[in-house]
Design a protein around this motif. Structure first.
Motif, PDB file in Angstrom:
ATOM      1  N   ILE A 144       0.774  -1.152   0.041  1.00 54.08           N
ATOM      2  CA  ILE A 144       0.076  -0.117   0.027  1.00 54.08           C
ATOM      3  C   ILE A 144       0.818   1.205   0.077  1.00 54.08           C
ATOM      4  O   ILE A 144       2.089   1.212   0.283  1.00 54.08           O
ATOM      5  N   SER A 145       0.251   2.267  -0.464  1.00 47.19           N
ATOM      6  CA  SER A 145       1.001   3.535  -0.447  1.00 47.19           C
ATOM      7  C   SER A 145       1.015   4.434   0.925  1.00 47.19           C
ATOM      8  O   SER A 145       2.061   5.169   1.070  1.00 47.19           O
ATOM      9  N   ASN A 146       0.201   4.507   1.801  1.00 51.03           N
ATOM     10  CA  ASN A 146       0.021   5.171   2.736  1.00 51.03           C
ATOM     11  C   ASN A 146       0.016   4.324   3.902  1.00 51.03           C
ATOM     12  O   ASN A 146      -0.721   3.272   4.145  1.00 51.03           O
ATOM     13  N   THR A 147       0.681   4.670   5.264  1.00 52.47           N
ATOM     14  CA  THR A 147       0.461   4.232   6.332  1.00 52.47           C
ATOM     15  C   THR A 147      -0.911   4.512   6.933  1.00 52.47           C
ATOM     16  O   THR A 147      -1.355   5.744   6.949  1.00 52.47           O
ATOM     17  N   PRO A 149       5.167   9.901  10.074  1.00 54.42           N
ATOM     18  CA  PRO A 149       4.401  11.074  10.658  1.00 54.42           C
ATOM     19  C   PRO A 149       3.376  11.338   9.628  1.00 54.42           C
ATOM     20  O   PRO A 149       2.486  12.173  10.072  1.00 54.42           O
ATOM     21  N   ASN A 150       2.957  10.604   8.617  1.00 58.54           N
ATOM     22  CA  ASN A 150       1.923  10.895   7.600  1.00 58.54           C
ATOM     23  C   ASN A 150       0.938   9.845   7.832  1.00 58.54           C
ATOM     24  O   ASN A 150       0.021   9.609   6.877  1.00 58.54           O
ATOM     25  N   ILE A 151       0.661   9.179   8.969  1.00 53.52           N
ATOM     26  CA  ILE A 151      -0.111   8.104   9.181  1.00 53.52           C
ATOM     27  C   ILE A 151      -1.764   8.561   8.977  1.00 53.52           C
ATOM     28  O   ILE A 151      -1.944   9.725   9.408  1.00 53.52           O
ATOM     29  N   MET A 152      -2.534   7.858   8.515  1.00 58.29           N
ATOM     30  CA  MET A 152      -3.812   8.240   8.272  1.00 58.29           C
ATOM     31  C   MET A 152      -4.414   7.402   9.310  1.00 58.29           C
ATOM     32  O   MET A 152      -4.114   6.350   9.656  1.00 58.29           O
ATOM     33  N   THR A 153      -5.571   7.782   9.640  1.00 62.44           N
ATOM     34  CA  THR A 153      -6.820   7.072  10.555  1.00 62.44           C
ATOM     35  C   THR A 153      -8.064   6.609   9.872  1.00 62.44           C
ATOM     36  O   THR A 153      -8.267   7.416   8.999  1.00 62.44           O
ATOM     37  N   GLN A 154      -8.439   5.455  10.387  1.00 55.75           N
ATOM     38  CA  GLN A 154      -9.967   5.255   9.653  1.00 55.75           C
ATOM     39  C   GLN A 154     -10.537   4.143  10.686  1.00 55.75           C
ATOM     40  O   GLN A 154     -10.004   3.460  11.252  1.00 55.75           O
ATOM     41  N   GLU A 155     -11.903   4.656  10.992  1.00 54.75           N
ATOM     42  CA  GLU A 155     -12.606   3.670  11.870  1.00 54.75           C
ATOM     43  C   GLU A 155     -13.119   2.304  11.012  1.00 54.75           C
ATOM     44  O   GLU A 155     -13.330   2.575   9.881  1.00 54.75           O
ATOM     45  N   GLY A 211       2.911   1.925   4.908  1.00 54.37           N
ATOM     46  CA  GLY A 211       2.950   2.271   3.319  1.00 54.37           C
ATOM     47  C   GLY A 211       4.496   2.160   2.979  1.00 54.37           C
ATOM     48  O   GLY A 211       5.495   1.902   3.828  1.00 54.37           O
ATOM     49  N   LYS A 212       4.535   2.262   1.626  1.00 51.79           N
ATOM     50  CA  LYS A 212       5.975   2.240   1.114  1.00 51.79           C
ATOM     51  C   LYS A 212       6.729   3.518   1.941  1.00 51.79           C
ATOM     52  O   LYS A 212       6.441   4.805   1.874  1.00 51.79           O
TER      53      LYS A 212
END
Length: 75
Positions: A26-29, A54-60, A74-75
């Protein structure tokens, strides 16, 4: 990356950590959290992870989740 995340969590007092590799790159953490996880626990966890990701995304999580959190790097 999975081992790195596991070590970061363990070094910060988290327990019952299971690590593994995602079936596809995947491209994003992304941190996927169970909606039962308290907002204070989520914020504490993000503070620990953001130093290395530092660019981690969150999702429920949709529906009931097997784990409190799942972190996909991610990469």
């Amino acid at each position: 990356q999975a081992g790195k995340v596991g070590q970061i969590l363990q070094d910060n007092g988290y327990e019952n950590i299971i690590t593994g590799n995602a079936p596809e790159l995947i491209s994003n953490t992304t941190l996927i959290y169970n909606k039962a996880l308290s907002s204070s626990d989520l914020i504490s966890l993000l503070k620990v992870i953001k130093n290395d990701f530092p660019n981690i995304m969150t999702q429920e999580a949709s529906g009931s989740a097997e784990y409190d959190i799942t972190i996909m790097t991610g990469k």
